[in-house]
Design an enzyme around this catalytic site. Structure first.
Site, PDB file in Angstrom:
ATOM      1  N   ASN A 130      12.835  54.652  24.430  1.00  0.00           N
ATOM      2  CA  ASN A 130      13.245  54.894  23.145  1.00  0.00           C
ATOM      3  C   ASN A 130      14.710  54.647  23.095  1.00  0.00           C
ATOM      4  O   ASN A 130      15.672  55.419  23.552  1.00  0.00           O
ATOM      5  CB  ASN A 130      13.023  56.446  22.691  1.00  0.00           C
ATOM      6  N   LYS A 185      16.749  54.763  20.494  1.00  0.00           N
ATOM      7  CA  LYS A 185      17.430  55.578  19.532  1.00  0.00           C
ATOM      8  C   LYS A 185      18.352  54.535  18.976  1.00  0.00           C
ATOM      9  O   LYS A 185      17.957  53.361  18.617  1.00  0.00           O
ATOM     10  CB  LYS A 185      18.110  56.786  20.217  1.00  0.00           C
ATOM     11  N   HIS A 209       9.694  62.659  16.391  1.00  0.00           N
ATOM     12  CA  HIS A 209      10.959  63.107  17.258  1.00  0.00           C
ATOM     13  C   HIS A 209      11.833  64.168  17.099  1.00  0.00           C
ATOM     14  O   HIS A 209      12.252  64.445  15.947  1.00  0.00           O
ATOM     15  CB  HIS A 209      11.701  61.826  17.585  1.00  0.00           C
ATOM     16  N   GLU A 261      14.840  64.840  17.067  1.00  0.00           N
ATOM     17  CA  GLU A 261      15.850  64.131  16.244  1.00  0.00           C
ATOM     18  C   GLU A 261      15.870  64.106  14.752  1.00  0.00           C
ATOM     19  O   GLU A 261      16.440  64.128  13.818  1.00  0.00           O
ATOM     20  CB  GLU A 261      16.690  63.061  16.871  1.00  0.00           C
ATOM     21  N   GLU A 287       8.601  66.968  24.639  1.00  0.00           N
ATOM     22  CA  GLU A 287       9.954  66.843  25.111  1.00  0.00           C
ATOM     23  C   GLU A 287      10.860  67.915  24.719  1.00  0.00           C
ATOM     24  O   GLU A 287      11.054  68.402  23.508  1.00  0.00           O
ATOM     25  CB  GLU A 287      10.671  65.641  24.116  1.00  0.00           C
ATOM     26  N   GLY A 343      18.877  64.326  26.496  1.00  0.00           N
ATOM     27  CA  GLY A 343      20.273  63.504  26.483  1.00  0.00           C
ATOM     28  C   GLY A 343      21.221  64.666  27.208  1.00  0.00           C
ATOM     29  O   GLY A 343      22.505  64.495  26.969  1.00  0.00           O
ATOM     30  N   SER A 400      15.724  63.631  29.729  1.00  0.00           N
ATOM     31  CA  SER A 400      16.670  63.158  30.981  1.00  0.00           C
ATOM     32  C   SER A 400      15.748  62.684  32.169  1.00  0.00           C
ATOM     33  O   SER A 400      15.790  63.030  33.424  1.00  0.00           O
ATOM     34  CB  SER A 400      17.350  64.404  31.475  1.00  0.00           C
TER      35      SER A 400
HETATM   36  O1  G3H Z   1      13.058  59.756  23.106  1.00  0.00           O
HETATM   37  C1  G3H Z   1      13.359  60.206  24.162  1.00  0.00           C
HETATM   38  C2  G3H Z   1      14.149  61.477  24.533  1.00  0.00           C
HETATM   39  O2  G3H Z   1      14.578  61.972  23.322  1.00  0.00           O
HETATM   40  C3  G3H Z   1      14.640  61.702  25.633  1.00  0.00           C
HETATM   41  O3  G3H Z   1      15.971  61.110  25.858  1.00  0.00           O
HETATM   42  P1  G3H Z   1      16.748  61.205  26.968  1.00  0.00           P
HETATM   43  O4  G3H Z   1      15.914  60.699  28.231  1.00  0.00           O
HETATM   44  O5  G3H Z   1      18.139  60.664  26.937  1.00  0.00           O
HETATM   45  O6  G3H Z   1      16.888  62.558  27.417  1.00  0.00           O
END
Ligand code: G3H
Length: 252
Positions: A9, A11, A95, A97, A167, A173, A213
């Protein structure tokens, strides 16, 4: 054995030339292997180009969100009809976010999940608790409610095809990963919830990813768990080498 689904993803990152370069770099390295499915979840402006580049390959292209209506006066929104027409195969829904910054609710996630199936898109439905909720011991109850609401009114066949991404918000992140045992415990709980709302057979087949992460250094351990069937990866999916390492881990 359930296949592993590795979804990167991106983002709100990259510009078109970088997105194209990434796909050029990885597309022929995705193993042609039934054990793994590799997906890039890209911003809307890149989708046409990436679908074109990945035609006939083992790399799938996903959107990161969509509206639940087919069309209408919804300025700035993108519909499932548009995504399907482009050749997109998957869409990330709910998600954290989107839930935190864009007022996504369990109700809209459910509407979007149904809309995805109505248009032949595979939803990747995200659920997960905040740190506050985890510390209050609310993780399982919260995740159970999110899953039940997202899947409400879906047929067993649709639930089987849904990808559920667990998640924990505090692990996204932040560099903090849930321990593989903790992540597996929640994924196993989600599988039990699917048993309740559908059947043992559906629960046995449904793909449940972990996200938060995930990186090449920890992916093997996470994927070795009984109920973790893949990963939804943010930061570590932005570099081609790292993404391919994650996909290769899924193909083992
Ligand atoms: O969609 C992915 C997740 O929000 C995980 O993000 P991350 O791997 O940067 O922690």
């Amino acid at each position: 054995m359930r296949k592993k689904v590795i979804a990167g993803n991106w983002k709100m990152n990259k510009v078109l030339t970088e997105a194209n370069q990434f796909v050029d770099d990885v597309v022929n390295k995705v193993p042609a292997n039934d054990n793994v499915e590799a997906i890039v979840c890209a911003p809307f402006p890149f989708l046409t180009s990436l679908v074109e580049k990945t035609k006939g390959t083992n790399l799938k292209v996903s959107a990161q969100n969509m509206h639940f209506e087919d069309n209408g006066a919804f300025t700035g929104e993108v519909s499932p009809v548009m995504l399907k027409d482009l050749g997109v195969t998957h869409v990330v829904l709910g998600h954290s976010e989107r839930r935190e910054y864009f007022a996504e609710t369990d109700e809209t996630v459910n509407k979007k999940t149904k809309a995805a199936f109505n248009h032949g898109l595979t939803p990747i439905v995200c659920v997960g608790e905040t740190l506050e909720q985890r510390e209050a011991n609310e993780t399982k109850g919260l995740v159970e409610m999110q899953v039940k609401k997202a899947l409400d009114g879906l047929s067993d066949e649709q639930i089987t095809k849904t990808i559920i991404a667990y998640e924990p918000v505090w692990a996204i992140g932040t560099g903090k990963t849930a321990s593989s045992e903790d992540a597996n415990e929640v994924c196993a709980h989600i599988r039990n919830v699917v048993k309740d709302v559908a059947s043992d057979a559906v629960a046995e087949k449904v793909v449940i990813q972990y996200g938060g992460s995930v990186k090449p250094a920890n992916v093997d351990e996470l994927l070795s768990q009984s109920d973790i069937d893949g990963a939804l990866v943010g930061g570590a999916s932005l570099e081609a080498d790292s993404f391919i390492q994650l996909v290769e881990a899924g193909a083992k």
